[in-house]
Design an enzyme around this catalytic site. Structure first.
Site, PDB file in Angstrom:
ATOM      1  N   ASP A   1      -1.419  -4.621  -0.102  1.00 23.15           N
ATOM      2  CA  ASP A   1      -2.604  -4.817   0.740  1.00 23.15           C
ATOM      3  C   ASP A   1      -2.300  -4.225   2.105  1.00 23.15           C
ATOM      4  O   ASP A   1      -1.321  -4.613   2.759  1.00 23.15           O
ATOM      5  CB  ASP A   1      -2.940  -6.304   0.863  1.00 23.15           C
ATOM      6  CG  ASP A   1      -4.177  -6.541   1.724  1.00 23.15           C
ATOM      7  OD1 ASP A   1      -5.232  -5.952   1.413  1.00 23.15           O
ATOM      8  OD2 ASP A   1      -4.086  -7.299   2.708  1.00 23.15           O
TER       9      ASP A   1
ATOM     10  N   GLU B   1      -5.148   0.141  -2.661  1.00 24.64           N
ATOM     11  CA  GLU B   1      -6.606   0.273  -2.546  1.00 24.64           C
ATOM     12  C   GLU B   1      -7.022   1.690  -2.158  1.00 24.64           C
ATOM     13  O   GLU B   1      -6.307   2.381  -1.431  1.00 24.64           O
ATOM     14  CB  GLU B   1      -7.138  -0.688  -1.481  1.00 24.64           C
ATOM     15  CG  GLU B   1      -7.074  -2.148  -1.857  1.00 24.64           C
ATOM     16  CD  GLU B   1      -7.521  -3.038  -0.712  1.00 24.64           C
ATOM     17  OE1 GLU B   1      -8.619  -3.618  -0.784  1.00 24.64           O
ATOM     18  OE2 GLU B   1      -6.764  -3.156   0.264  1.00 24.64           O
TER      19      GLU B   1
ATOM     20  N   ASP C   1      -3.782 -12.300   2.721  1.00 23.88           N
ATOM     21  CA  ASP C   1      -3.249 -10.974   2.449  1.00 23.88           C
ATOM     22  C   ASP C   1      -2.398 -10.938   1.179  1.00 23.88           C
ATOM     23  O   ASP C   1      -2.472  -9.987   0.399  1.00 23.88           O
ATOM     24  CB  ASP C   1      -2.432 -10.478   3.648  1.00 23.88           C
ATOM     25  CG  ASP C   1      -3.275 -10.333   4.902  1.00 23.88           C
ATOM     26  OD1 ASP C   1      -4.486 -10.059   4.758  1.00 23.88           O
ATOM     27  OD2 ASP C   1      -2.738 -10.490   6.005  1.00 23.88           O
TER      28      ASP C   1
END
Length: 364
Positions: free
Chosen positions: A184, A268, A350
């Site tokens: 993340d 991501e 997170d």
């Protein structure tokens, strides 16, 4: 295993070599602008789309007319035509804007190819380059493998570099660990992993921005064209270069650490252009260089036979419970911790997001 790899060497040309490099920069810029104008006119007046080969034939005749074009290495000018052709192809595919004319200040590079034995290393700190002959470089690393081409670059700080592309380079063996990780990306912590590791953000730009702003204000007050203004411009450029190098070194070490520790890395697919529209966070987002981290992870994964899994940017990694998949719709950016109403798990926002990214990424 072996593959292509690019090495950046700091070079130290003599005064005569520097003059030739500057003349080659000028000729490369002239050729780029001349053939961009030529292609535009051909298309507008005759509806003809030219290729790099078409322009190459015209360049041969142009050299007879413009004798100064015979001074630089011939491959430097031929590669300009290839670069212009590539700029057109990228525009046609929607990957870039229409090619622009180059100014003296933003076109300080040329690329030459290896022909026969004209580019080679003859010692630990000397490289042979076409036209320039023996050029000294800083002995921090000597590229291995077969040289394909070399790009000569002058940075705004005035420093010269040779970017050497080699094929059949030896790649060190990185052991398979059998481990997977979700990552993340953040601002407070640069990355948070699914196994709970938090890597701090060094905020390189934030630490130096006040100093740069002071120097920039002083620069604006200097008289245009003065030696003092030019000296200060170089000083500012060196400060930016130092900042960039520190950030890149940090990301290189971090990406290598991740590649060595994990076989599968899930990350991501962030759209930075949209994220920087948030005025409150845009400065911090640009300072993070997330795109550079992803770029380095992807090419190093190919080098070392690891795998990068990209998770869709619309996947709600923060809002989903990584235990029971409950989706908390009212979660805000201020919620560092939250409790799942369904299973009662208390989440670090997170770490939970990183766990969800891992689960989603390993599905691909």
């Amino acid at each position: 295993r072996s593959m292509e790899k690019r090495f950046l060497l700091r070079i130290y040309p003599t005064k005569e070599q520097e003059k030739l490099i500057q003349r080659t920069f000028g000729c490369a810029r002239f050729v780029y602008n001349y053939f961009l104008d030529y292609r535009i006119k051909k298309y507008n007046e005759e509806n003809i789309s030219l290729t790099a080969n078409d322009c190459s034939k015209v360049l041969t005749e142009l050299k007879k007319e413009k004798e100064f074009l015979q001074i630089p290495d011939k491959y430097a000018l031929q590669n300009v035509l290839k670069d212009l052709d590539m700029a057109y192809k990228r525009f046609q595919k929607g990957l870039a804007n229409y090619p622009k004319f180059k100014s003296r200040s933003n076109y300080k590079t040329y690329r030459t190819n290896r022909s026969g034995n004209k580019i080679r290393f003859i010692s630990d700190n000397i490289i042979i380059l076409p036209k320039l002959r023996e050029v000294k470089f800083r002995n921090n690393i000597i590229p291995d493998g077969e040289i394909v081409n070399v790009a000569i670059i002058q940075k705004p700080s005035g420093k010269y570099y040779a970017s050497v592309l080699c094929r059949n380079c030896k790649i060190k063996n990185v052991q398979k660990t059998g481990k997977s990780v979700g990552i993340d990306l953040g601002i407070k912590d640069y990355i948070v992993t699914s196994d709970g590791q938090k890597i701090p953000n060094n905020h390189f730009l934030k630490k130096t921005i006040s100093k740069i702003k002071r120097m920039q204000k002083e620069f604006d007050r200097k008289k245009d064209g003065s030696n003092n203004k030019e000296k200060l411009r170089i000083k500012i450029a060196k400060q930016y270069e130092k900042l960039t190098n520190a950030r890149k070194d940090y990301i290189h070490k971090l990406s290598m650490q991740l590649i060595e520790e994990y076989n599968d890395i899930c990350i991501e697919d962030l759209k930075i252009k949209d994220m920087v529209k948030n005025k409150q966070l845009s400065f911090d987002i640009m300072d993070c260089s997330w795109y550079e981290l992803r770029r380095q992870l992807e090419y190093k994964a190919k080098f070392y036979d690891k795998k990068i899994h990209i998770v869709d940017r619309y996947f709600p990694s923060s809002k989903k419970c990584s235990v029971c998949d409950y989706k908390k719709e009212d979660l805000t950016l201020n919620d560092s911790f939250w409790t799942c109403p369904k299973c009662g798990t208390v989440h670090d926002r997170d770490i939970n997001a990183a766990k969800n990214i891992l689960k989603e990424g390993m599905k691909n």
